[in-house]
Each structure stands twice: as structure tokens, then as C-alpha cells.
Design a protein around this motif. Structure first.
Motif, short mmCIF file in Angstrom:
data_model
loop_
_atom_site.label_atom_id
_atom_site.label_comp_id
_atom_site.label_asym_id
_atom_site.label_seq_id
_atom_site.Cartn_x
_atom_site.Cartn_y
_atom_site.Cartn_z
N UNK A 35 0.84 -1.20 0.00
CA UNK A 35 0.00 0.00 0.00
C UNK A 35 0.88 1.25 0.00
N UNK A 36 1.90 1.27 0.84
CA UNK A 36 2.84 2.41 0.86
C UNK A 36 3.52 2.56 -0.50
N UNK A 37 3.92 1.44 -1.09
CA UNK A 37 4.62 1.47 -2.38
C UNK A 37 3.72 2.02 -3.49
N UNK A 38 2.49 1.56 -3.57
CA UNK A 38 1.59 2.03 -4.63
C UNK A 38 1.21 3.49 -4.42
N UNK A 39 1.11 3.91 -3.17
CA UNK A 39 0.80 5.31 -2.87
C UNK A 39 1.91 6.23 -3.37
N UNK A 40 3.15 5.83 -3.16
CA UNK A 40 4.28 6.65 -3.60
C UNK A 40 4.51 6.54 -5.11
N UNK A 41 4.32 5.36 -5.67
CA UNK A 41 4.60 5.15 -7.09
C UNK A 41 3.58 5.85 -7.99
N UNK A 42 2.36 5.96 -7.55
CA UNK A 42 1.31 6.53 -8.39
C UNK A 42 0.44 7.51 -7.60
N UNK A 43 1.01 8.66 -7.24
CA UNK A 43 0.25 9.62 -6.44
C UNK A 43 -0.98 10.16 -7.17
N UNK A 44 -0.95 10.18 -8.50
CA UNK A 44 -2.10 10.65 -9.26
C UNK A 44 -3.36 9.87 -8.88
N UNK A 45 -3.25 8.56 -8.78
CA UNK A 45 -4.41 7.72 -8.47
C UNK A 45 -4.56 7.43 -6.98
N UNK A 78 -12.71 8.20 -2.26
CA UNK A 78 -11.53 9.07 -2.40
C UNK A 78 -10.46 8.56 -3.36
N UNK A 79 -10.77 7.57 -4.17
CA UNK A 79 -9.78 7.00 -5.08
C UNK A 79 -10.27 7.20 -6.52
N UNK A 80 -9.39 7.75 -7.37
CA UNK A 80 -9.72 7.95 -8.79
C UNK A 80 -8.98 6.91 -9.62
N UNK A 81 -9.65 5.84 -9.94
CA UNK A 81 -9.05 4.81 -10.78
C UNK A 81 -9.47 5.11 -12.22
N UNK A 82 -8.56 5.68 -12.99
CA UNK A 82 -8.90 6.17 -14.32
C UNK A 82 -8.81 5.11 -15.41
N UNK A 83 -8.11 4.02 -15.14
CA UNK A 83 -7.93 3.02 -16.19
C UNK A 83 -7.67 1.65 -15.57
N UNK A 84 -7.58 0.65 -16.43
CA UNK A 84 -7.38 -0.72 -15.97
C UNK A 84 -6.03 -0.91 -15.29
N UNK A 85 -5.03 -0.12 -15.67
CA UNK A 85 -3.73 -0.25 -15.02
C UNK A 85 -3.80 0.20 -13.57
N UNK A 86 -4.49 1.31 -13.31
CA UNK A 86 -4.68 1.77 -11.92
C UNK A 86 -5.38 0.69 -11.10
N UNK A 87 -6.41 0.10 -11.68
CA UNK A 87 -7.15 -0.96 -10.98
C UNK A 87 -6.25 -2.14 -10.69
#
Length: 176
Positions: A35-45, A78-87
Motif C-alpha cells: 500500500x505504501x509502495x503504490x501510494x508513492x509510485x502513483x500519487x495521481x491515483x 476518495x480514489x480515482x481509478x482512471x484506467x485498468x492499469x490503476x485498478x
């Protein structure tokens, strides 16, 4: 980004960034570094992911415990998943066991359904492409067994064939 792909491939195991304070939820223990890793790697989403989990534990727990989290039937706050990669990144971080199914969706949306569906081997076509002097070797994965398809094809072609399992000690038999 490269960081996002690293998180997809490694989860939290390769994470060396700042570890945020984990909410006191037992179900998060094994997922926290991812969770920490994905938060830092993709702050946009995922900029608000940790705060969202802290404020909406019931909703997030329901999603994590759902049978098919990759379908996103639970509305995540509070999460904006814009595409299948974000999901796929979120599924990888929270439910690693469902990552392959999420990856199939990613491939379907990006390349088309035909690239995500299993392909059936046409044994007759395979045999017709060979010269009969070289063996046809099948490298199998767990759960696949082309034996029946091979037997049917050989009967149709009225050809003699030998099945050799290439386990330990089979090399002399295969060279015959």
C-alpha cells in the motif's frame, strides 16, 4: 511509470520509501508495504489511499474480502481509478491473489479480448507444419494436457506416435 511497473512486479517487497503510520487494522498487516509502495509510485491515483482506508475501514475491508475485488463492485471512497492499469495496481497491492485476473482485464481493455483468451492448439496444423523427422515438444503448464487432442489428430492422420514424459532418466528413451 517505471515505479508503477516495479510495484506491479514486486509489490511491497522492493519498497524502500517512507513507511507511513499503519491504521490499527489487523487485515492490513500483510498488505501495508505494498500500500505504501503504490501510494508513492502513483500519487495521481493513490494520493489519498491511506487516508481513505483510515476513514473508511468498513468499505475497504468489504472490498478486500469480496470474492471478486478486481470487478470493483464496491465503491471505493476518495480514489480515482482512471484506467485498468490503476485498478490492477490497487488489486496487486491489496489482493495479490487476484492480480492475474486483473491483468487479464488490463490486456482485454488495452489490446482486445482475443489477446486474453486461452488459445487452443490445432494439433493437425502443427503436425502438417513438421517434416516428420523432428520431434514435436510440448512444454506444459499446470492444468494443461494436450494428450486427447494429440490422440484424435494422430487417429485422423493415421500416424504412429510415441508419448514420452521428459522426466529424470528419460533421455535415452527420447533419443531412440
Amino acid at each position: 511509470t517505471t515505479q508503477e511497473w516495479d510495484v506491479l512486479l514486486k509489490g511491497g517487497s522492493g519498497y524502500a520509501g517512507p513507511e507511513r503510520q499503519m491504521p490499527n487494522y489487523n487485515w492490513l498487516q500483510s498488505r501495508w508495504l505494498a500500500i505504501c509502495a503504490v501510494t508513492e509510485a502513483s500519487p495521481r491515483a493513490f494520493r489519498h489511499l491511506i487516508d481513505s482506508i483510515s476513514r473508511n475501514e468498513r468499505v475497504w475491508k468489504e472490498w478486500v474480502d469480496s470474492a471478486n475485488p478486481e470487478k470493483f463492485e464496491v465503491q471505493l471512497p476518495d480514489i480515482r481509478l482512471e484506467n485498468a492499469f490503476d485498478k490492477m495496481l490497487l488489486v496487486r497491492a491489496m489482493r495479490v491473489d487476484r492480480t492475474l485476473l486483473s491483468a487479464l482485464t488490463y490486456v482485454q481493455e488495452g489490446l482486445g479480448r482475443e489477446y486474453a483468451e486461452p488459445q487452443q492448439l490445432d494439433v493437425l496444423e502443427c503436425v502438417n507444419e513438421t517434416d516428420g523427422k523432428n520431434p514435436i515438444i510440448f512444454l506444459l503448464s499446470q492444468g494443461s494436457d494436450p494428450t486427447t487432442a494429440i490422440e484424435v489428430a494422430m487417429k485422423k492422420l493415421k500416424k504412429k506416435w510415441h508419448r514420452i514424459s521428459m522426466g529424470q532418466g528419460q533421455e535415452p528413451r527420447a533419443k531412440e
